[in-house]
Design a protein around this motif. Structure first.
Motif, PDB file in Angstrom:
ATOM      1  N   LEU A  86       1.257  -0.610  -0.459  1.00  0.00           N
ATOM      2  CA  LEU A  86      -0.373  -0.017   0.119  1.00  0.00           C
ATOM      3  C   LEU A  86       0.997   1.194  -0.027  1.00  0.00           C
ATOM      4  O   LEU A  86       0.704   2.336  -0.521  1.00  0.00           O
ATOM      5  N   ILE A  87       1.136   1.414   1.365  1.00  0.00           N
ATOM      6  CA  ILE A  87       2.271   2.481   1.156  1.00  0.00           C
ATOM      7  C   ILE A  87       3.359   3.302  -0.147  1.00  0.00           C
ATOM      8  O   ILE A  87       3.503   4.469  -0.402  1.00  0.00           O
ATOM      9  N   ASP A  88       4.192   1.575  -0.746  1.00  0.00           N
ATOM     10  CA  ASP A  88       4.577   2.092  -1.611  1.00  0.00           C
ATOM     11  C   ASP A  88       3.904   2.610  -2.658  1.00  0.00           C
ATOM     12  O   ASP A  88       5.261   4.085  -3.133  1.00  0.00           O
ATOM     13  N   PRO A  89       3.300   1.763  -2.802  1.00  0.00           N
ATOM     14  CA  PRO A  89       2.940   2.079  -4.547  1.00  0.00           C
ATOM     15  C   PRO A  89       2.484   3.603  -4.213  1.00  0.00           C
ATOM     16  O   PRO A  89       1.746   3.951  -5.099  1.00  0.00           O
ATOM     17  N   ALA A  90       1.689   4.020  -3.576  1.00  0.00           N
ATOM     18  CA  ALA A  90       0.505   5.308  -2.591  1.00  0.00           C
ATOM     19  C   ALA A  90       1.542   6.458  -3.440  1.00  0.00           C
ATOM     20  O   ALA A  90       1.544   6.874  -3.710  1.00  0.00           O
ATOM     21  N   VAL A  91       2.977   5.897  -2.221  1.00  0.00           N
ATOM     22  CA  VAL A  91       3.575   6.799  -2.389  1.00  0.00           C
ATOM     23  C   VAL A  91       4.262   7.308  -3.306  1.00  0.00           C
ATOM     24  O   VAL A  91       4.569   8.617  -4.347  1.00  0.00           O
ATOM     25  N   LYS A  92       5.408   6.130  -3.637  1.00  0.00           N
ATOM     26  CA  LYS A  92       6.276   6.877  -4.815  1.00  0.00           C
ATOM     27  C   LYS A  92       5.276   6.984  -5.948  1.00  0.00           C
ATOM     28  O   LYS A  92       5.895   7.485  -6.836  1.00  0.00           O
ATOM     29  N   GLY A  93       4.328   6.202  -5.732  1.00  0.00           N
ATOM     30  CA  GLY A  93       3.469   6.380  -7.088  1.00  0.00           C
ATOM     31  C   GLY A  93       3.050   7.697  -7.871  1.00  0.00           C
ATOM     32  O   GLY A  93       3.474   8.226  -8.447  1.00  0.00           O
ATOM     33  N   ALA A  94       2.424   8.456  -6.602  1.00  0.00           N
ATOM     34  CA  ALA A  94       2.745  10.061  -6.551  1.00  0.00           C
ATOM     35  C   ALA A  94       3.316  11.355  -7.035  1.00  0.00           C
ATOM     36  O   ALA A  94       3.178  11.379  -7.790  1.00  0.00           O
ATOM     37  N   LEU A  95       4.598  10.871  -6.879  1.00  0.00           N
ATOM     38  CA  LEU A  95       5.728  11.314  -6.780  1.00  0.00           C
ATOM     39  C   LEU A  95       6.337  10.844  -7.760  1.00  0.00           C
ATOM     40  O   LEU A  95       6.815  12.108  -8.641  1.00  0.00           O
ATOM     41  N   ASN A  96       6.493   9.579  -8.292  1.00  0.00           N
ATOM     42  CA  ASN A  96       6.512   9.003  -9.359  1.00  0.00           C
ATOM     43  C   ASN A  96       5.916  10.000 -10.786  1.00  0.00           C
ATOM     44  O   ASN A  96       6.295  10.585 -11.853  1.00  0.00           O
ATOM     45  N   VAL A  97       4.768   9.998 -10.456  1.00  0.00           N
ATOM     46  CA  VAL A  97       4.136  10.937 -11.650  1.00  0.00           C
ATOM     47  C   VAL A  97       3.812  12.145 -11.902  1.00  0.00           C
ATOM     48  O   VAL A  97       4.433  12.724 -12.711  1.00  0.00           O
TER      49      VAL A  97
END
Length: 326
Positions: free
Chosen positions: A99-110
Motif C-alpha cells: 500500500l504505502i510504497d505504491p501510493a507514495v512513490k507512485g504519486a511522486l513518480n507521476v
C-alpha cells in the motif's frame, strides 16, 4: 471553456472512478492519453476502448507506479494530469510494499513526470476521505467535517489502518512535492464510492456495498457510510481542472448515512427482497453522528446525485453484470 483538442492524462484508467473520468472527458471533447498497468490485459483495456470517442481521442499507455519515468510518455504535451492510480486494499500482509510504497512513490513518480511538462496547467490528485477523518480528533455527533480536517499517518498506523495511512501519506507527499516544484495541485477526497460500474471486474467499494446489501455484512464497524456517487466524483475531478480558481482540496461526500437507512432505501426500491429485514425499525436508530460539508465542492459546480438514485443504479449495474441475482 472549450475542451476540443485539449490533451489530459488519466493514470490508472481502468479503475472504478478513472473509467468514469475517461468516459466523461471523452464526452466533453478532450483527447485522453491514459495509463493502465498492463496493455495485454483485456480487463484493463476493452471497456475503455469501447467508450464513445475512444477510437478518435483515447490512447493507452502501460505504466507502473513504482517504476521511475514510467509515466513520462503518457503525460507529454498534457495540460492536466488526473492521477487516480493507487492501490485499494483493506487487508494486507505487508503494508509498506502493498500500500504505502505504491501510493507514495507512485504519486511522486507521476509528479516527477509532470514537472517535466511545460504545457501542464494543473494536476488533479485523487485522494480520499481516508486522508481527512482519521486524525487525533475524530468526528463526533454534530461535527461538520470539511477540507480543513486532516488524518494523521501515525494515528492510522497505530490503529493498523494501513489504507488510510497510505492515502494520507500520498496526499502529504504530493502537496509537498508540488509546492517545492511549482506545480498547481488540487486534491479530490471522495468518500465511499458507489454507482454503476463500467469496468468488468468488481472493485473493492462495490464489492463491499454488494456484501452489505446481500448478506448484511458491514464494511465499517460503526455502520456509518460517507457515500459518494462515482459520476459525481469523476465530475468533481473535471471541474477541479476546468475552474481556474479551484485550489487545495475538495471533500466529495453526498451523504453520511447509516447502513440501516441504506437498507430501508433498498427495501423501498426492491420490496420483494428479504435480505434487509434485519435492518427494519428498532435497530440503529441513533442520529447521524456527523456530516461532511458540500459547500466547497458545490462551489465548483458539482451537483450531487440523490442517494436513492445512486443506490438503485449501483444495484441495477451489479444485476446487469450478473453479480447480484435479485
Amino acid at each position: 471553456m472549450s475542451c476540443e483538442g485539449k490533451v489530459v492524462c488519466v493514470t490508472g484508467a481502468s479503475g472504478f472512478i478513472a473509467s468514469w473520468l475517461v468516459k466523461l472527458l471523452l464526452a466533453r471533447g478532450y483527447t485522453v492519453p491514459a495509463t493502465v498497468r498492463s496493455l495485454g490485459d483485456p480487463k484493463k483495456t476493452e471497456h475503455l476502448l469501447a467508450l464513445d470517442g475512444a477510437k478518435e481521442r483515447l490512447s493507452l499507455y502501460e505504466a507502473k507506479l513504482t517504476e521511475d519515468g514510467s509515466f513520462d510518455s503518457a503525460v507529454s504535451g498534457c495540460v492536466c494530469i488526473f492521477h487516480t492510480a493507487s492501490p485499494v486494499q483493506f487487508i494486507v500482509d505487508d503494508p509498506q510494499a502493498q500500500l504505502i510504497d505504491p501510493a507514495v512513490k507512485g504519486a511522486l513518480n507521476v509528479l516527477k513526470s509532470a514537472s517535466k511538462v511545460p504545457s501542464l496547467k494543473r494536476v488533479v490528485f485523487t485522494s480520499s476521505m481516508a486522508a481527512v477523518v482519521f486524525g487525533a480528533k475524530v468526528p463526533v455527533f454534530g461535527d461538520m467535517v470539511d477540507e480543513t480536517w486532516f488524518s494523521d499517518p501515525l494515528v492510522c498506523q497505530q490503529k493498523n489502518l494501513w489504507y488510510q495511512a497510505s492515502k494520507t501519506m500520498a496526499e502529504d507527499a504530493a502537496v509537498k512535492f508540488s509546492q517545492e516544484n511549482g506545480l498547481d495541485l488540487v486534491s479530490i477526497n471522495p468518500g465511499y464510492v458507489i454507482g454503476p460500474i463500467l469496468q468488468p471486474t468488481l472493485n473493492m467499494t462495490s464489492k463491499g456495498f454488494m456484501n452489505l446489501i446481500e448478506f448484511g455484512k458491514e464494511v465499517f464497524p460503526d455502520g456509518v457510510y460517507r457515500l459518494a456517487d462515482v459520476r459525481d466524483v469523476a465530475m468533481a475531478h473535471i471541474l477541479a481542472f476546468e475552474n481556474p480558481k479551484a485550489s487545495s482540496r475538495y471533500c466529495v461526500v453526498g451523504n453520511v448515512i447509516q447502513s440501516s437507512k441504506i437498507m430501508k432505501i433498498v427495501d423501498k426500491l426492491y420490496p420483494t427482497l428479504d435480505h434487509s429485514k434485519r435492518c427494519k425499525e428498532g435497530k440503529s436508530l441513533e442520529p447521524l453522528i456527523y456530516n461532511v460539508s458540500r459547500v466547497k465542492v458545490e462551489s465548483l459546480g458539482v451537483e450531487f446525485t440523490p442517494v436513492e438514485v445512486s443506490i438503485k443504479d449501483t444495484i441495477e449495474s451489479l444485476k446487469e453484470k450478473k453479480l447480484l441475482s435479485f
